[in-house]
Design a protein around this motif. Structure first.
Motif, PDB file in Angstrom:
ATOM      1  N   UNK A  23      11.048  40.706  24.903  1.00 27.67           N
ATOM      2  CA  UNK A  23      10.975  41.556  23.716  1.00 27.67           C
ATOM      3  C   UNK A  23      10.442  42.922  24.108  1.00 27.67           C
ATOM      4  N   UNK A  24      10.975  43.943  23.424  1.00 25.95           N
ATOM      5  CA  UNK A  24      10.536  45.312  23.685  1.00 25.95           C
ATOM      6  C   UNK A  24      10.446  46.068  22.367  1.00 25.95           C
ATOM      7  N   UNK A  25       9.560  47.070  22.358  1.00 24.77           N
ATOM      8  CA  UNK A  25       9.371  47.936  21.193  1.00 24.77           C
ATOM      9  C   UNK A  25       9.571  49.371  21.662  1.00 24.77           C
ATOM     10  N   UNK A  26      10.551  50.049  21.074  1.00 21.96           N
ATOM     11  CA  UNK A  26      10.960  51.370  21.529  1.00 21.96           C
ATOM     12  C   UNK A  26      10.754  52.402  20.428  1.00 21.96           C
ATOM     13  N   UNK A  27      10.147  53.532  20.775  1.00 25.06           N
ATOM     14  CA  UNK A  27       9.965  54.619  19.819  1.00 25.06           C
ATOM     15  C   UNK A  27      11.303  55.302  19.560  1.00 25.06           C
ATOM     16  N   UNK A  28      11.610  55.513  18.264  1.00 28.92           N
ATOM     17  CA  UNK A  28      12.878  56.120  17.866  1.00 28.92           C
ATOM     18  C   UNK A  28      12.617  57.103  16.728  1.00 28.92           C
ATOM     19  N   UNK A  29      13.583  57.977  16.416  1.00 28.83           N
ATOM     20  CA  UNK A  29      13.443  58.839  15.235  1.00 28.83           C
ATOM     21  C   UNK A  29      13.434  57.999  13.963  1.00 28.83           C
ATOM     22  N   UNK A  30      12.805  58.484  12.900  1.00 26.65           N
ATOM     23  CA  UNK A  30      12.722  57.692  11.665  1.00 26.65           C
ATOM     24  C   UNK A  30      14.070  57.429  11.018  1.00 26.65           C
ATOM     25  N   UNK A  31      15.111  58.176  11.368  1.00 26.90           N
ATOM     26  CA  UNK A  31      16.422  57.980  10.758  1.00 26.90           C
ATOM     27  C   UNK A  31      17.183  56.793  11.327  1.00 26.90           C
TER      28      UNK A  31
END
Length: 300
Positions: free
Chosen positions: A247-255
């Motif tokens: 499992x991974x958690x990736x920062x992305x734009x809110x859109x």
């Protein structure tokens, strides 16, 4: 073109607090937070807590309005891959109360303590302290302030009840953290600092030092590509666990569809109290590529 600095966060214990701050219950997130990792990198680079995210306006500022070193760290795109999620561990902890021998400091700062043991002090012999105690008085005075009349330093809290705390940790966890940035040289400088830190580093709490290698190198591409092209980190029990998914958690734009808010984007690390704002991330199951590169020269 972007590059990714990969950081290994592993140790016997980790604790990544989210909501608690000097509270009886000290929680731990299931994974490292961005604010904690950026703070660790800033400590490794020797940055002061008072450093702002942007150069202040003024003649002394060479680049007013431009990001500082801390600002460059804060604007990196953050990701975490849980190679070994770890096991939650609860620590039942008690602090304070009871009877303790009085120290010279206790008598100097609290005249009431000195009066209570004055008879024993007058008849005592020798030059050693430690034989005087007071029933139900905690040994270290708290809330010390100047008396409004005499100006003498006194304690505002003579007795203390036992403080029972509940502290949570992650045991035997191993995470692969990625920091994505356009400047390869900047990421390399962060990696060198992690291996030769200016200040002590810890995994969320001072009782949790990291083990072995931290900086694993800088690689071209984005977080998702970097996570897929590298095998899971070696460690205890790695032979028994599946080697192709994590499992991974990736920062992305809110859109981005499915993005959820996380309140761990650092704004300030001031000693008067850290400040955070909102960033957005997605949760993704990472499938390791069949031709993923192996790790070499990692100190466990």
């Amino acid at each position: 073109m972007t590059h990714v600095l990969l950081v290994r966060l592993a140790g016997p214990l980790q604790s990544w607090g989210v909501t608690s701050h000097f509270a009886p219950r000290r929680d731990s997130h299931s994974r490292p937070t961005k604010s904690a990792v950026i703070g660790m990198c800033a400590a490794a680079m020797g940055l002061p807590r008072s450093m702002p995210l942007q150069e202040p306006a003024g003649q002394a500022a060479p680049r007013p309005g431009r990001p500082t070193v801390l600002g460059e760290l804060a604007r990196t795109v953050f990701g975490v891959r849980a190679d070994r999620p770890g096991v939650p561990v609860r620590d039942y902890h008690t602090v304070g109360a009871g009877r303790y021998p009085l120290r010279p400091r206790d008598l100097v700062l609290d005249h009431r303590r000195a009066a209570a043991v004055s008879a024993g002090l007058d008849t005592g012999t020798g030059d050693r302290f430690g034989q005087y105690s007071l029933a139900d008085w905690y040994g270290a005075p708290k809330k010390i302030a100047a008396d409004p009349v005499s100006g003498v330093l006194v304690s505002g809290e003579l007795t203390r009840s036992a403080l029972i705390t509940e502290r949570w940790y992650l045991a035997d966890a191993s995470f692969l953290v990625g920091l994505q940035h356009e400047d390869k040289e900047f990421l390399e400088s962060v990696g060198r600092a992690l291996e030769h830190p200016r200040h002590l580093l810890w995994l969320g709490r001072k009782s949790c030092p990291p083990s072995g290698t931290l900086s694993l190198g800088v690689f071209p591409g984005e977080l998702d590509t970097a996570f897929r092209s590298r095998r899971l980190l070696p460690g205890p029990g790695s032979a028994e666990r599946p080697e192709n998914q994590a499992w991974a958690w990736l920062q992305v734009p809110p859109s981005v569809q499915g993005a959820t808010p996380v309140q761990d984007q650092p704004v300030s690390f001031s000693s008067s109290g850290p400040e955070h704002t909102t960033r957005w991330e997605i949760t993704r199951r990472i499938t390791i590529a069949p031709d993923a590169a192996d790790w070499e020269d990692i100190i466990p």
